[in-house]
Scaffold this motif. Structure first.
Motif, PDB file in Angstrom:
ATOM      1  N   LEU A   3       0.810  -1.212   0.000  1.00 20.85           N
ATOM      2  CA  LEU A   3       0.000   0.000   0.000  1.00 20.85           C
ATOM      3  C   LEU A   3       0.844   1.263   0.000  1.00 20.85           C
ATOM      4  O   LEU A   3       0.474   2.271  -0.594  1.00 20.85           O
ATOM      5  N   ARG A   4       1.990   1.194   0.652  1.00 21.91           N
ATOM      6  CA  ARG A   4       2.800   2.404   0.840  1.00 21.91           C
ATOM      7  C   ARG A   4       3.110   3.129  -0.473  1.00 21.91           C
ATOM      8  O   ARG A   4       3.025   4.356  -0.547  1.00 21.91           O
ATOM      9  N   HIS A   5       3.456   2.387  -1.523  1.00 22.38           N
ATOM     10  CA  HIS A   5       3.792   3.040  -2.786  1.00 22.38           C
ATOM     11  C   HIS A   5       2.567   3.621  -3.470  1.00 22.38           C
ATOM     12  O   HIS A   5       2.648   4.657  -4.134  1.00 22.38           O
ATOM     13  N   ALA A   6       1.444   2.959  -3.281  1.00 15.96           N
ATOM     14  CA  ALA A   6       0.196   3.495  -3.826  1.00 15.96           C
ATOM     15  C   ALA A   6      -0.123   4.830  -3.158  1.00 15.96           C
ATOM     16  O   ALA A   6      -0.558   5.775  -3.819  1.00 15.96           O
ATOM     17  N   VAL A   7       0.114   4.908  -1.869  1.00 18.47           N
ATOM     18  CA  VAL A   7      -0.128   6.152  -1.134  1.00 18.47           C
ATOM     19  C   VAL A   7       0.834   7.244  -1.611  1.00 18.47           C
ATOM     20  O   VAL A   7       0.416   8.372  -1.887  1.00 18.47           O
ATOM     21  N   LEU A   8       2.088   6.902  -1.715  1.00 15.63           N
ATOM     22  CA  LEU A   8       3.081   7.871  -2.192  1.00 15.63           C
ATOM     23  C   LEU A   8       2.693   8.393  -3.572  1.00 15.63           C
ATOM     24  O   LEU A   8       2.731   9.597  -3.828  1.00 15.63           O
ATOM     25  N   ALA A   9       2.313   7.469  -4.454  1.00 14.80           N
ATOM     26  CA  ALA A   9       1.930   7.860  -5.819  1.00 14.80           C
ATOM     27  C   ALA A   9       0.704   8.771  -5.798  1.00 14.80           C
ATOM     28  O   ALA A   9       0.631   9.745  -6.552  1.00 14.80           O
ATOM     29  N   ALA A  10      -0.236   8.449  -4.920  1.00 12.56           N
ATOM     30  CA  ALA A  10      -1.454   9.256  -4.835  1.00 12.56           C
ATOM     31  C   ALA A  10      -1.144  10.659  -4.311  1.00 12.56           C
ATOM     32  O   ALA A  10      -1.767  11.641  -4.720  1.00 12.56           O
ATOM     33  N   LEU A  11      -0.167  10.751  -3.427  1.00  9.38           N
ATOM     34  CA  LEU A  11       0.175  12.046  -2.830  1.00  9.38           C
ATOM     35  C   LEU A  11       0.994  12.939  -3.765  1.00  9.38           C
ATOM     36  O   LEU A  11       1.257  14.098  -3.444  1.00  9.38           O
ATOM     37  N   LEU A  12       1.392  12.400  -4.916  1.00  8.76           N
ATOM     38  CA  LEU A  12       2.130  13.217  -5.878  1.00  8.76           C
ATOM     39  C   LEU A  12       1.250  14.339  -6.422  1.00  8.76           C
ATOM     40  O   LEU A  12       1.749  15.352  -6.892  1.00  8.76           O
ATOM     41  N   ASP A  13      -0.055  14.139  -6.354  1.00  6.63           N
ATOM     42  CA  ASP A  13      -0.983  15.145  -6.869  1.00  6.63           C
ATOM     43  C   ASP A  13      -1.066  16.376  -5.989  1.00  6.63           C
ATOM     44  O   ASP A  13      -1.657  17.373  -6.377  1.00  6.63           O
ATOM     45  N   GLY A  14      -0.518  16.291  -4.788  1.00  8.63           N
ATOM     46  CA  GLY A  14      -0.578  17.432  -3.897  1.00  8.63           C
ATOM     47  C   GLY A  14      -0.883  16.988  -2.488  1.00  8.63           C
ATOM     48  O   GLY A  14      -1.051  15.811  -2.220  1.00  8.63           O
ATOM     49  N   GLU A  15      -0.929  17.929  -1.592  1.00 10.90           N
ATOM     50  CA  GLU A  15      -1.214  17.626  -0.191  1.00 10.90           C
ATOM     51  C   GLU A  15      -2.613  17.074  -0.026  1.00 10.90           C
ATOM     52  O   GLU A  15      -3.575  17.619  -0.564  1.00 10.90           O
TER      53      GLU A  15
END
Lengths: 189, 189
Positions: A3-15
């Motif tokens: 899950l961690r990488h999915a979260v990181l990738a999702a957070l690339l869009d902004g805070e």
DNA sequence: ACCAGCATGTAACCGGTTACATGATTGC
DNA sequence: GCAATCATGTAACCGGTTACATGCTGGT
């Protein structure tokens, strides 16, 4: 840990806050990952402790305070490593397909209902993803956007989501038609 | 417990050994479920203990002995109950999509290689599933078979597998094209 | 008054993955 | 001689699911 990488990738869009992430992951973040709120809050805590994301408290008046997270340099480096490493292919695992596999040996009444529901859910997702795509590309054409837009990652995964759900819906409809015709043939005996 | 129904459904086609099942589940049984040998042997033991399947020892000369399993009446009843009960929709969870989501913020060299491999794997599965479909329908047309064939379950799930893998392959190809064009634009600066 | 939405967690459980283990035969 | 295929397991681990928990605001 996946899950961690999915979260990181999702957070690339902004805070984003945990709650906002939870909403996104609830529909499957453009159909590429699904996760529950509990999982996300736990993962965010871990990621922050490891310095891959940084959170800041935002005080709100008429709502509970929230914490917004963004990816740190270390987090981006982690994503870089992850993307460079090979991953094994993922597989489909769907109870509905198991049921269809057994469809000619069991009663199909409930199954037909479920297939109908699934077709509708798929259509709802298609609509959702299509509007997301429109929002992402703005007034540019798709081709133009994919060539020069700055965040094509989400667009590409969303395209996959649309295609998948269309396939899903069409297959449900076809399967319903087949099973229903066979039911009638069988009833007539 | 989730695998158990997939195993029961797979065993509807006839008696199979753990090893044969493992081979089927290794490719994902027409893309509807994937499982490893260890999991299957454990599950078969459990299912037999609970009387949902019955195994019989087959003595072989030039090979190790094996045990063939078939679904019992209790097993069929279990499948019936399972099919009648509602299941929650399954979600896609794919590391490759996570990588693409992050593609505009990290180096894409390794990712492009992986996408190419995936496209090839998808094509291989398409070929495999298509030959399976041909074998299942024999000399009948698809429509004829779906109307009057006796085991349409596997055919229908296999159709889903083909459609999924085609979508998969096409999306990989498209994504490669987009990312590669952007790479060149970026290199020229 | 009640429900939906905002906002965040803890704890127990279970199922799927990874690693380890064995041993014979057939084909290159 | 070596790899692949046949054939079947055990044990440790980890990540995802389910259940439980809290509390405030805004709308019907």
């Amino acid at each position: 840990m996946a899950l961690r990488h999915a979260v990181l990738a999702a957070l690339l869009d902004g805070e984003l806050s945990g709650y906002q992430l939870a909403k996104a992951f609830d529909v499957g973040v453009a159909n590429f990952w699904y996760a529950q709120p509990q999982q996300l809050y736990a993962e965010l805590t871990r990621l922050e402790r490891e310095g891959l994301i940084a959170g800041r408290e935002v005080v709100q008046e008429s709502r509970p305070n929230k914490r917004l997270f963004q990816v740190t340099d270390a987090g981006l480096a982690e994503l870089e490593t992850f993307t460079a490493a090979a991953t094994k292919p993922s597989f489909v695992r769907d109870d509905l397909l198991v049921k269809v596999q057994a469809a000619d040996r069991v009663d199909t009444a409930a199954l037909l209902t479920e297939l109908t529901e699934r077709a509708q859910m798929a259509q709802a997702k298609i609509d959702l993803f299509r509007s997301l795509l429109r929002r992402l590309r703005g007034d540019r054409t798709e081709e133009e956007f994919l060539r020069h837009g700055d965040r094509v990652g989400p667009y590409l995964t969303c395209l996959r989501g649309v295609a998948f759900e269309q396939e899903n819906r069409d297959w449900c409809v076809r399967t319903i038609a087949v099973l229903e015709e066979r039911r009638q043939l069988h009833a007539r005996h």
